[in-house]
Design an enzyme around this catalytic site. Structure first.
Site, PDB file in Angstrom:
ATOM      1  N   VAL A  91       0.828  -1.204   0.000  1.00 23.55           N
ATOM      2  CA  VAL A  91       0.000   0.000   0.000  1.00 23.55           C
ATOM      3  C   VAL A  91       0.864   1.255   0.000  1.00 23.55           C
ATOM      4  O   VAL A  91       0.616   2.199  -0.754  1.00 23.55           O
ATOM      5  CB  VAL A  91      -0.967  -0.015   1.214  1.00 23.55           C
ATOM      6  CG1 VAL A  91      -1.632   1.335   1.407  1.00 23.55           C
ATOM      7  CG2 VAL A  91      -2.023  -1.099   1.031  1.00 23.55           C
ATOM      8  N   LYS A 127      15.738  -2.864   1.437  1.00 22.58           N
ATOM      9  CA  LYS A 127      14.604  -2.572   0.541  1.00 22.58           C
ATOM     10  C   LYS A 127      14.716  -1.144  -0.015  1.00 22.58           C
ATOM     11  O   LYS A 127      14.544  -0.918  -1.220  1.00 22.58           O
ATOM     12  CB  LYS A 127      13.297  -2.713   1.339  1.00 22.58           C
ATOM     13  CG  LYS A 127      12.046  -2.567   0.486  1.00 22.58           C
ATOM     14  CD  LYS A 127      10.817  -2.327   1.341  1.00 22.58           C
ATOM     15  CE  LYS A 127      10.033  -3.577   1.607  1.00 22.58           C
ATOM     16  NZ  LYS A 127       8.789  -3.316   2.344  1.00 22.58           N
ATOM     17  N   THR A 139      -4.997  -0.572   6.772  1.00 19.33           N
ATOM     18  CA  THR A 139      -6.329  -0.957   7.242  1.00 19.33           C
ATOM     19  C   THR A 139      -6.253  -1.140   8.752  1.00 19.33           C
ATOM     20  O   THR A 139      -5.569  -2.036   9.236  1.00 19.33           O
ATOM     21  CB  THR A 139      -6.762  -2.259   6.562  1.00 19.33           C
ATOM     22  OG1 THR A 139      -6.794  -2.016   5.159  1.00 19.33           O
ATOM     23  CG2 THR A 139      -8.127  -2.707   7.037  1.00 19.33           C
ATOM     24  N   GLU A 181      -7.423   2.577   1.992  1.00 20.56           N
ATOM     25  CA  GLU A 181      -7.075   2.306   0.600  1.00 20.56           C
ATOM     26  C   GLU A 181      -7.906   1.130   0.084  1.00 20.56           C
ATOM     27  O   GLU A 181      -8.086   0.157   0.770  1.00 20.56           O
ATOM     28  CB  GLU A 181      -5.571   2.009   0.525  1.00 20.56           C
ATOM     29  CG  GLU A 181      -5.039   1.883  -0.861  1.00 20.56           C
ATOM     30  CD  GLU A 181      -5.617   2.937  -1.785  1.00 20.56           C
ATOM     31  OE1 GLU A 181      -5.468   4.130  -1.520  1.00 20.56           O
ATOM     32  OE2 GLU A 181      -6.267   2.549  -2.779  1.00 20.56           O
ATOM     33  N   GLU A 215      -4.437  -5.868  -5.349  1.00 26.41           N
ATOM     34  CA  GLU A 215      -3.156  -6.294  -5.894  1.00 26.41           C
ATOM     35  C   GLU A 215      -3.372  -6.728  -7.339  1.00 26.41           C
ATOM     36  O   GLU A 215      -4.396  -7.302  -7.681  1.00 26.41           O
ATOM     37  CB  GLU A 215      -2.592  -7.467  -5.078  1.00 26.41           C
ATOM     38  CG  GLU A 215      -2.223  -7.047  -3.679  1.00 26.41           C
ATOM     39  CD  GLU A 215      -1.541  -8.156  -2.890  1.00 26.41           C
ATOM     40  OE1 GLU A 215      -1.155  -9.178  -3.474  1.00 26.41           O
ATOM     41  OE2 GLU A 215      -1.402  -7.977  -1.672  1.00 26.41           O
ATOM     42  N   CYS A 254      -5.654  -9.478   2.513  1.00 23.72           N
ATOM     43  CA  CYS A 254      -6.681  -8.559   3.032  1.00 23.72           C
ATOM     44  C   CYS A 254      -7.936  -9.252   3.533  1.00 23.72           C
ATOM     45  O   CYS A 254      -8.275  -9.135   4.705  1.00 23.72           O
ATOM     46  CB  CYS A 254      -7.045  -7.552   1.954  1.00 23.72           C
ATOM     47  SG  CYS A 254      -5.599  -6.665   1.364  1.00 23.72           S
TER      48      CYS A 254
HETATM   49  C1  UGA Z   1      -9.007  -6.688  -1.770  1.00 25.18           C
HETATM   50  C2  UGA Z   1     -10.096  -5.705  -2.240  1.00 25.18           C
HETATM   51  O1  UGA Z   1     -10.648  -6.125  -3.491  1.00 25.18           O
HETATM   52  C3  UGA Z   1      -9.529  -4.303  -2.395  1.00 25.18           C
HETATM   53  O2  UGA Z   1     -10.562  -3.393  -2.721  1.00 25.18           O
HETATM   54  C4  UGA Z   1      -8.889  -3.894  -1.066  1.00 25.18           C
HETATM   55  O3  UGA Z   1      -8.281  -2.609  -1.139  1.00 25.18           O
HETATM   56  C5  UGA Z   1      -7.830  -4.897  -0.694  1.00 25.18           C
HETATM   57  O4  UGA Z   1      -8.421  -6.192  -0.567  1.00 25.18           O
HETATM   58  C6  UGA Z   1      -7.226  -4.450   0.617  1.00 25.18           C
HETATM   59  O5  UGA Z   1      -7.958  -4.403   1.628  1.00 25.18           O
HETATM   60  O6  UGA Z   1      -6.059  -4.027   0.637  1.00 25.18           O
HETATM   61  P1  UGA Z   1      -7.028  -8.034  -3.015  1.00 25.18           P
HETATM   62  O7  UGA Z   1      -6.888  -8.801  -1.732  1.00 25.18           O
HETATM   63  O8  UGA Z   1      -5.805  -7.494  -3.677  1.00 25.18           O
HETATM   64  O9  UGA Z   1      -8.026  -6.779  -2.796  1.00 25.18           O
HETATM   65  O10 UGA Z   1      -7.689  -9.020  -4.074  1.00 25.18           O
HETATM   66  P2  UGA Z   1      -9.140  -9.291  -4.704  1.00 25.18           P
HETATM   67  O11 UGA Z   1      -9.061  -9.084  -6.143  1.00 25.18           O
HETATM   68  O12 UGA Z   1     -10.200  -8.597  -3.964  1.00 25.18           O
HETATM   69  O13 UGA Z   1      -9.271 -10.857  -4.430  1.00 25.18           O
HETATM   70  C7  UGA Z   1      -9.325 -11.385  -3.105  1.00 25.18           C
HETATM   71  C8  UGA Z   1      -9.594 -12.866  -3.144  1.00 25.18           C
HETATM   72  O14 UGA Z   1     -10.923 -13.119  -3.585  1.00 25.18           O
HETATM   73  C9  UGA Z   1      -8.692 -13.640  -4.093  1.00 25.18           C
HETATM   74  O15 UGA Z   1      -8.327 -14.863  -3.496  1.00 25.18           O
HETATM   75  C10 UGA Z   1      -9.567 -13.866  -5.311  1.00 25.18           C
HETATM   76  O16 UGA Z   1      -9.203 -14.992  -6.057  1.00 25.18           O
HETATM   77  C11 UGA Z   1     -10.922 -14.030  -4.664  1.00 25.18           C
HETATM   78  N1  UGA Z   1     -12.052 -13.726  -5.572  1.00 25.18           N
HETATM   79  C12 UGA Z   1     -12.273 -12.447  -5.989  1.00 25.18           C
HETATM   80  C13 UGA Z   1     -12.909 -14.739  -5.955  1.00 25.18           C
HETATM   81  O17 UGA Z   1     -12.734 -15.919  -5.578  1.00 25.18           O
HETATM   82  N2  UGA Z   1     -13.969 -14.426  -6.765  1.00 25.18           N
HETATM   83  C14 UGA Z   1     -14.211 -13.165  -7.194  1.00 25.18           C
HETATM   84  O18 UGA Z   1     -15.209 -12.968  -7.917  1.00 25.18           O
HETATM   85  C15 UGA Z   1     -13.340 -12.160  -6.804  1.00 25.18           C
END
Ligand code: UGA
Length: 438
Positions: free
Chosen positions: A11, A35, A122, A151, A155, A263
């Site tokens: 982030v 880093k 967060t 935020e 990812e 997250c």
């Molecule tokens: C998530 C949120 O989408 C972001 O908005 C937030 O800022 C972030 O957490 C955070 O709190 O920092 P992220 O963890 O990067 O983002 O990934 P996502 O794309 O949300 O996916 C999370 C998980 O859900 C993954 O394992 C993904 O495969 C799964 N997923 C997502 C599904 O199984 N089905 C879906 O339709 C969408």
């Protein structure tokens, strides 16, 4: 605006680089000297599409720099963002805030002139208030305000999410702080991004509510997928059929092996913990956590059942080990449940992932990593897709079939077309899709 970003993890680094792209002067700080040294050379500590170019462009333009010196960065800043890690505390599920509070104490000593101290990590409700207390107690005469600016970036799509967000949520409690935050985000006015100004507690709760809702949505469609499998329905058509209802929406209805990442698992746990403490239990969220954990464990059984009840002595090709595509992040990845369970059941695992293998080699001992998907598929008795990398969709099924000992696929992300795969002679099983009628 002059910005200090404390913590150069996911982030912090993405936010810092994007703020620089907005035109601000940004100093990203981290305690990890190695880093920082690598970042100054343009080497990224994480895989995130487009990040290296954004960082190097802005460094070259003189708007972005990296340092281990928190005091200098804070002393020169109009706004200081706290973007340090908030891992799950061992034992109880609460977010570990020790890094946030340690940063607040250091910031307190370094502030010179009016400064807005913003939590970007967060953090559970009440943290902003505690940060203010720490600073005020250490330096009672300090001229500062706190703000909460959660935020919402994902990812793998982090830069796009930051530069073109659906909304920006800002918790502030003085006009002065509001003006500083509005100035920082002014470039987004051009694309008419809604700015939601709230009090600090509201902004903090909004972040958790958003992630918990999305985690619930995924878990909901995953359970509907289970039902579809039993009754001969197709979950993708169900998702489309309900998602076209504007009140439901089509996004985040893609079924899979269960959500993972840095997250959702952590934030749902922290929300459940905070809510219990506040005597307002979030029983739906608690159920989501339980259902998702059980699902990740159950996926290995799905593979074993598909192979006729045993995988002992079988060679299994695993495609994708990261928690989702376009990241090298392995945190709480479903593969960490599935792969060890398959190995415990006697299978040999050969895996391929475009970006995650370095980290995975550490976390999945005993797995052989291949250089390509085809190499991983060589002599395999079954192929299991765990992560939906785009490049897997483009694999030539005929070549896979030739390479494999037995043409069998368990597709936990539904990246292949079942009819096409079966037509080519594969035994194929996806998630929530009907079996062919016999
Ligand atoms: C998530 C949120 O989408 C972001 O908005 C937030 O800022 C972030 O957490 C955070 O709190 O920092 P992220 O963890 O990067 O983002 O990934 P996502 O794309 O949300 O996916 C999370 C998980 O859900 C993954 O394992 C993904 O495969 C799964 N997923 C997502 C599904 O199984 N089905 C879906 O339709 C969408």
């Amino acid at each position: 605006m002059r910005i200090a970003m404390i913590g150069s993890g996911y982030v912090g680094l993405v936010s810092g680089a994007c703020f620089a792209q907005f035109g601000h002067d940004v100093m990203c700080v981290d305690k990890d000297a190695d880093k920082i040294a690598r970042l100054r050379k343009g080497e990224m500590p994480i895989y995130e599409p487009g990040l290296d170019k954004l960082v190097t462009d802005n460094m070259r333009a003189g708007r972005l720099d990296f340092s281990t010196n928190l005091a200098d960065a804070v002393g020169n800043a109009d706004a200081v963002f706290i973007a340090v890690g908030t891992p799950t505390r061992r034992g109880d599920g609460h977010a570990d805030l020790s890094y946030v509070y340690a940063a607040a104490a250091e910031i307190a000593e370094a502030i010179r002139g009016y400064t807005v101290v913003v939590t970007k990590s967060t953090v559970p409700v009440g943290t902003g208030r505690e940060v203010a207390r720490i600073i005020r107690e250490a330096r009672p005469a300090t001229d500062f305000d706190v703000a909460s600016n959660p935020e919402f970036l994902r990812e793998g799509a982090a830069i796009e999410d930051f530069m073109k967000p659906d909304r920006v949520v800002i918790g502030v409690e003085s006009q002065r702080a509001r003006d500083v935050m509005a100035a920082i985000y002014r470039p987004l006015n051009l694309i008419q991004t809604p700015m939601v100004f709230t009090n600090i507690e509201t902004a903090e709760v909004t972040k958790y509510a958003g992630n918990a809702f999305l985690a619930t949505k995924i878990t909901f469609i995953n359970e509907i997928a289970d039902l579809c499998e039993k009754v001969g329905a197709d979950v993708h058509d169900v998702a489309r059929g309900i998602g076209l209802d504007g009140r439901i929406g089509r996004k985040f209805l893609h079924p899979g092996p269960g959500f993972g990442g840095s997250c959702f698992p952590k934030d749902t746990l922290a929300l459940a913990y905070t809510a219990r403490e506040a005597d307002a239990p979030q029983t739906i969220v608690e159920q989501v956590i339980e259902v998702n954990n059980a699902r990740k464990k159950r996926m290995a059984k799905k593979v074993i059942d598909f192979c006729g009840g045993s995988v002992a002595g079988l060679r299994i090709c695993v495609l994708g080990v990261t928690f989702k595509a376009n990241t090298d992040d392995m945190r709480d990845a479903p593969s960490l449940d599935i792969v060890p369970a398959l190995m415990a059941a006697g299978a040999e695992i050969v895996a391929f992932d475009p970006e995650g293998m370095k980290e995975a080699a550490r976390m999945l001992p005993g797995v052989t990593f291949a250089r390509t998907a085809y190499e991983a598929a060589s002599d395999a008795d079954v192929l299991v897709v765990i992560t939906e990398w785009h490049e897997f969709r483009g694999l030539d099924p005929r070549r896979l079939k030739e390479a494999m000992r037995q043409p069998r696929i368990v597709d936990l992300r539904n990246i292949f077309n079942p009819d096409e795969m079966r037509g080519l002679g594969f035994a194929y099983e996806g998630i929530g899709r009907p079996q062919p009628r016999t």
